[in-house]
Design a protein around this motif. Structure first.
Motif, PDB file in Angstrom:
ATOM      1  N   UNK A   1      -1.782 -11.700  -1.779  1.00  0.00           N
ATOM      2  CA  UNK A   1      -2.861 -10.774  -1.427  1.00  0.00           C
ATOM      3  C   UNK A   1      -2.762 -10.332   0.036  1.00  0.00           C
ATOM      4  N   UNK A   2      -1.558 -10.392   0.600  1.00  0.00           N
ATOM      5  CA  UNK A   2      -1.311  -9.908   1.955  1.00  0.00           C
ATOM      6  C   UNK A   2      -1.160  -8.394   1.907  1.00  0.00           C
ATOM      7  N   UNK A   3      -1.926  -7.703   2.752  1.00  0.00           N
ATOM      8  CA  UNK A   3      -1.947  -6.243   2.763  1.00  0.00           C
ATOM      9  C   UNK A   3      -1.534  -5.704   4.120  1.00  0.00           C
ATOM     10  N   UNK A   4      -1.121  -4.439   4.126  1.00  0.00           N
ATOM     11  CA  UNK A   4      -0.808  -3.752   5.379  1.00  0.00           C
ATOM     12  C   UNK A   4      -1.427  -2.359   5.345  1.00  0.00           C
ATOM     13  N   UNK A   5      -2.083  -1.987   6.436  1.00  0.00           N
ATOM     14  CA  UNK A   5      -2.631  -0.649   6.586  1.00  0.00           C
ATOM     15  C   UNK A   5      -1.788   0.203   7.517  1.00  0.00           C
ATOM     16  N   UNK A   6      -0.539  -0.182   7.731  1.00  0.00           N
ATOM     17  CA  UNK A   6       0.334   0.500   8.690  1.00  0.00           C
ATOM     18  C   UNK A   6       0.551   1.968   8.350  1.00  0.00           C
ATOM     19  N   UNK A   7       0.441   2.335   7.066  1.00  0.00           N
ATOM     20  CA  UNK A   7       0.698   3.719   6.662  1.00  0.00           C
ATOM     21  C   UNK A   7      -0.582   4.501   6.371  1.00  0.00           C
ATOM     22  N   UNK A   8      -1.723   3.964   6.770  1.00  0.00           N
ATOM     23  CA  UNK A   8      -2.975   4.677   6.528  1.00  0.00           C
ATOM     24  C   UNK A   8      -3.005   5.988   7.307  1.00  0.00           C
ATOM     25  N   UNK A   9      -3.649   6.985   6.713  1.00  0.00           N
ATOM     26  CA  UNK A   9      -3.878   8.249   7.402  1.00  0.00           C
ATOM     27  C   UNK A   9      -5.028   8.060   8.396  1.00  0.00           C
ATOM     28  N   UNK A  10      -5.246   9.049   9.254  1.00  0.00           N
ATOM     29  CA  UNK A  10      -6.355   8.947  10.209  1.00  0.00           C
ATOM     30  C   UNK A  10      -7.693   8.891   9.473  1.00  0.00           C
ATOM     31  N   UNK A  11      -7.835   9.630   8.363  1.00  0.00           N
ATOM     32  CA  UNK A  11      -9.081   9.571   7.591  1.00  0.00           C
ATOM     33  C   UNK A  11      -9.278   8.184   6.994  1.00  0.00           C
ATOM     34  N   UNK A  12      -8.219   7.584   6.466  1.00  0.00           N
ATOM     35  CA  UNK A  12      -8.329   6.239   5.907  1.00  0.00           C
ATOM     36  C   UNK A  12      -8.727   5.238   6.987  1.00  0.00           C
ATOM     37  N   UNK A  13      -8.143   5.363   8.174  1.00  0.00           N
ATOM     38  CA  UNK A  13      -8.508   4.461   9.272  1.00  0.00           C
ATOM     39  C   UNK A  13      -9.980   4.613   9.644  1.00  0.00           C
ATOM     40  N   UNK A  14     -10.484   5.825   9.518  1.00  0.00           N
ATOM     41  CA  UNK A  14     -11.883   6.088   9.869  1.00  0.00           C
ATOM     42  C   UNK A  14     -12.859   5.543   8.831  1.00  0.00           C
ATOM     43  N   UNK A  15     -12.535   5.673   7.542  1.00  0.00           N
ATOM     44  CA  UNK A  15     -13.526   5.345   6.509  1.00  0.00           C
ATOM     45  C   UNK A  15     -13.285   4.027   5.775  1.00  0.00           C
ATOM     46  N   UNK A  16     -12.070   3.485   5.808  1.00  0.00           N
ATOM     47  CA  UNK A  16     -11.800   2.241   5.088  1.00  0.00           C
ATOM     48  C   UNK A  16     -12.131   1.073   6.015  1.00  0.00           C
ATOM     49  N   UNK A  17     -13.330   0.529   5.830  1.00  0.00           N
ATOM     50  CA  UNK A  17     -13.889  -0.441   6.761  1.00  0.00           C
ATOM     51  C   UNK A  17     -13.513  -1.890   6.455  1.00  0.00           C
ATOM     52  N   UNK A  18     -13.153  -2.177   5.214  1.00  0.00           N
ATOM     53  CA  UNK A  18     -12.913  -3.564   4.836  1.00  0.00           C
ATOM     54  C   UNK A  18     -12.190  -3.585   3.499  1.00  0.00           C
TER      55      UNK A  18
END
Length: 152
Positions: free
Chosen positions: A101-118
């Protein structure tokens, strides 16, 4: 109304828990809304649902797969996007079992970084007992129909 085909992912860990992201909108048409939802997103030009599922899985979780199999559920409904546009959402759900269940947000878009809180890995019991807003609303039924069982 424009159609928006998208692939959604039912990511299942070894404890039979499902990954959901918490979306918190602070700006735009969805300002003030907060909810939990499966990873996934819209198809890009010329992309199949399966290809989009693999791409979204990598972009949103860091998990790479070349194949996610056939979809296990689908739904269609009217949906408002963060920019205010209403679209006819056509979603297909793909079941992806993962060994970690190890995740990475390294490829998130700027919108994803803004709205994906947890993020949280939810058991069926947690889904059944929560008062949080979860999308899709019938996630437990989709998971049960897909063969997920247990109450870890």
């Amino acid at each position: 109304m424009r159609k928006r085909p998208s692939s959604r992912l039912l990511v299942i860990d070894p404890l039979q828990r499902t990954l959901l992201f918490r979306f918190v909108h602070k700006h735009g048409a969805l300002a003030g809304q907060a909810y939990w939802a499966t990873p996934g997103g819209g198809l890009e030009e010329g992309e199949s649902f399966e290809e989009a599922a693999c791409r979204e899985l990598l972009e949103e979780t860091g998990i790479q797969r070349s194949d996610v199999g056939r979809h296990v559920a689908e739904r269609a409904f009217r949906m408002q996007l963060p920019d205010g546009e209403y679209v006819w959402a056509e979603e297909r759900f793909f079941l992806v079992n993962v060994s970690s269940n190890v995740l990475s947000g390294a490829q998130w878009t700027s919108l994803e970084r803004e709205v994906m809180a947890d993020n949280h890995w939810w058991s069926l019991a947690e889904l059944a007992g929560t008062s949080e807003t979860i999308y899709p609303e019938d996630l437990s039924a989709i998971l049960n129909a897909s063969g997920l069982s247990g109450s870890s």
